[in-house]
Design a protein around this motif. Structure first.
Motif, mmCIF file in Angstrom:
data_model
loop_
_atom_site.group_PDB
_atom_site.id
_atom_site.type_symbol
_atom_site.label_atom_id
_atom_site.label_comp_id
_atom_site.label_asym_id
_atom_site.label_seq_id
_atom_site.Cartn_x
_atom_site.Cartn_y
_atom_site.Cartn_z
ATOM 1 N N ASP A 128 -1.625 0.978 1.286
ATOM 2 C CA ASP A 128 -1.758 0.125 2.444
ATOM 3 C C ASP A 128 -1.540 0.914 3.719
ATOM 4 N N LEU A 129 -0.729 1.778 3.671
ATOM 5 C CA LEU A 129 -0.677 2.425 4.967
ATOM 6 C C LEU A 129 -1.590 3.689 4.938
ATOM 7 N N ASP A 130 -1.936 4.534 3.961
ATOM 8 C CA ASP A 130 -2.735 5.540 3.943
ATOM 9 C C ASP A 130 -3.713 5.263 2.630
ATOM 10 N N PRO A 156 6.772 -2.537 7.717
ATOM 11 C CA PRO A 156 6.497 -2.309 9.135
ATOM 12 C C PRO A 156 6.308 -3.600 9.620
ATOM 13 N N VAL A 183 7.347 6.474 6.788
ATOM 14 C CA VAL A 183 7.315 5.448 5.705
ATOM 15 C C VAL A 183 6.513 6.254 4.575
ATOM 16 N N VAL A 184 5.334 6.902 5.059
ATOM 17 C CA VAL A 184 4.357 7.273 4.006
ATOM 18 C C VAL A 184 5.147 8.626 3.373
ATOM 19 N N ALA A 203 5.240 4.864 10.792
ATOM 20 C CA ALA A 203 4.710 4.821 9.870
ATOM 21 C C ALA A 203 4.442 6.174 9.056
ATOM 22 N N ARG A 204 4.441 7.181 9.692
ATOM 23 C CA ARG A 204 4.600 8.771 8.992
ATOM 24 C C ARG A 204 5.690 9.041 8.006
ATOM 25 N N GLN A 246 1.633 0.061 -1.989
ATOM 26 C CA GLN A 246 2.308 0.051 -0.892
ATOM 27 C C GLN A 246 1.900 1.242 0.021
#
Length: 294
Positions: free
Chosen positions: A288-290, A200, A211-212, A208-209, A285
């Motif tokens: 890192d986002l969630d 990102p 990607v998650v 981001a959603r 990974q």
């Protein structure tokens, strides 16, 4: 005749005593006595201090000897450490050369049907390039790049896949692309298009959603594949894996793959550990986002 000299001697002694007693006063004699006692006390104290100083000196000498022994041991340890570091550096160089040769040897390898962890199958596949984090494949329907983490256990094994090396390589590639004209890769190209974790940044296409969700799907596929590989290995080695604790929900956390005492000398465990490392890389990974991801 003999008694007369004796009387003379006695008289002489008495005379001398009287003369001596008359020469020294009693007060002066007492003062001399006190001074003599004081001097004797000082001599005793000095002797005591001398004994204590000798004991302290002996203790210091022992400490000095211990210090010299420790210093010698330290120098020996430093020398051994330097030798170990040199050996490790040489071994690392040899491994990097071996890894490069393994990846070079993969180029040109053909597969009638190549199955990937995400369930995709490529017909008449041929590997055209291999790097630390991705593999280029030409197949019957075109050509793609796939993140090594999303290929399959056999390809990861052959390529000596290392999640840390792959992550560093992906970050380096992302930074290089950001500095070049045009910035980030176009949508649908690069490792992100094949289910790898996108990087990102400003101007990123996928929110981001999304990607998650991609990472969650990838993680589920990797865990399913690891469970399948373990079941196959357990079927081949029932005695070797008897009593082994396995967590099918989070197989990467199974003691069999994470503790030396739990690991068995069974051919194939290292392949499972490579898959475990790939799962941990994806999970990191995702976290890192969630941060709540598990």
């Amino acid at each position: 005749m003999s008694r007369h000299p004796t009387r003379i001697l006695r008289a002489t002694a008495a005379l001398l005593l009287s003369l001596l007693s008359g020469c020294v006063k009693k007060s002066e004699y007492d003062a001399l006595q006190v001074e003599n006692q004081t001097l004797q006390t000082r001599v005793d104290q000095t002797n005591h201090l001398l004994v204590q100083s000798q004991a302290d000196l002996s203790a210091v000498q022992v400490q000095m000897q211990q210090y010299l022994t420790v210093q010698t041991q330290l120098q020996k340890t430093q020398l051994e450490l330097k030798q170990s570091q040199d050996e490790f550096a040489a071994l690392k160089t040899r491994f990097e050369q071996f890894r490069t040769q393994r990846r070079s040897a993969m180029v040109g390898k053909k597969f009638p049907l190549l199955s990937l962890d995400d369930g995709k199958s490529l017909r008449l596949a041929e590997i055209t390039a291999v790097s630390a984090d991705e593999v280029s494949i030409r197949h019957a329907d075109g050509a793609i790049k796939v993140a090594l983490a999303n290929t399959n256990p056999d390809l990861r094994w052959e390529a000596c896949y290392d999640p840390v090396e792959a992550r560093d390589k992906a970050r380096e590639r992302s930074l290089t692309a950001a500095r070049e004209p045009g910035g980030l890769p176009a949508p649908g190209k690069g490792p992100a298009a094949e289910g790898a974790a996108p990087m990102p940044g400003p101007g990123a296409v996928a929110p981001a959603r999304n990607v998650v969700e991609i990472l969650r799907t990838q993680l589920a596929a990797q865990r399913k594949q690891l469970n399948t590989e373990y079941e196959a290995l357990a079927a081949k080695n029932p005695s070797g894996l008897r009593g082994a604790e396995w967590n099918s929900t989070r197989p990467e956390a199974s003691p069999l793959l994470n503790t030396l005492s739990a690991s068995r000398a069974v051919l194939g465990i290292s392949r499972l550990q490579v898959q475990r490392n790939a799962i941990l890389a994806t999970l990191q990974q995702l976290r890192d986002l969630d941060p709540s991801a598990r």
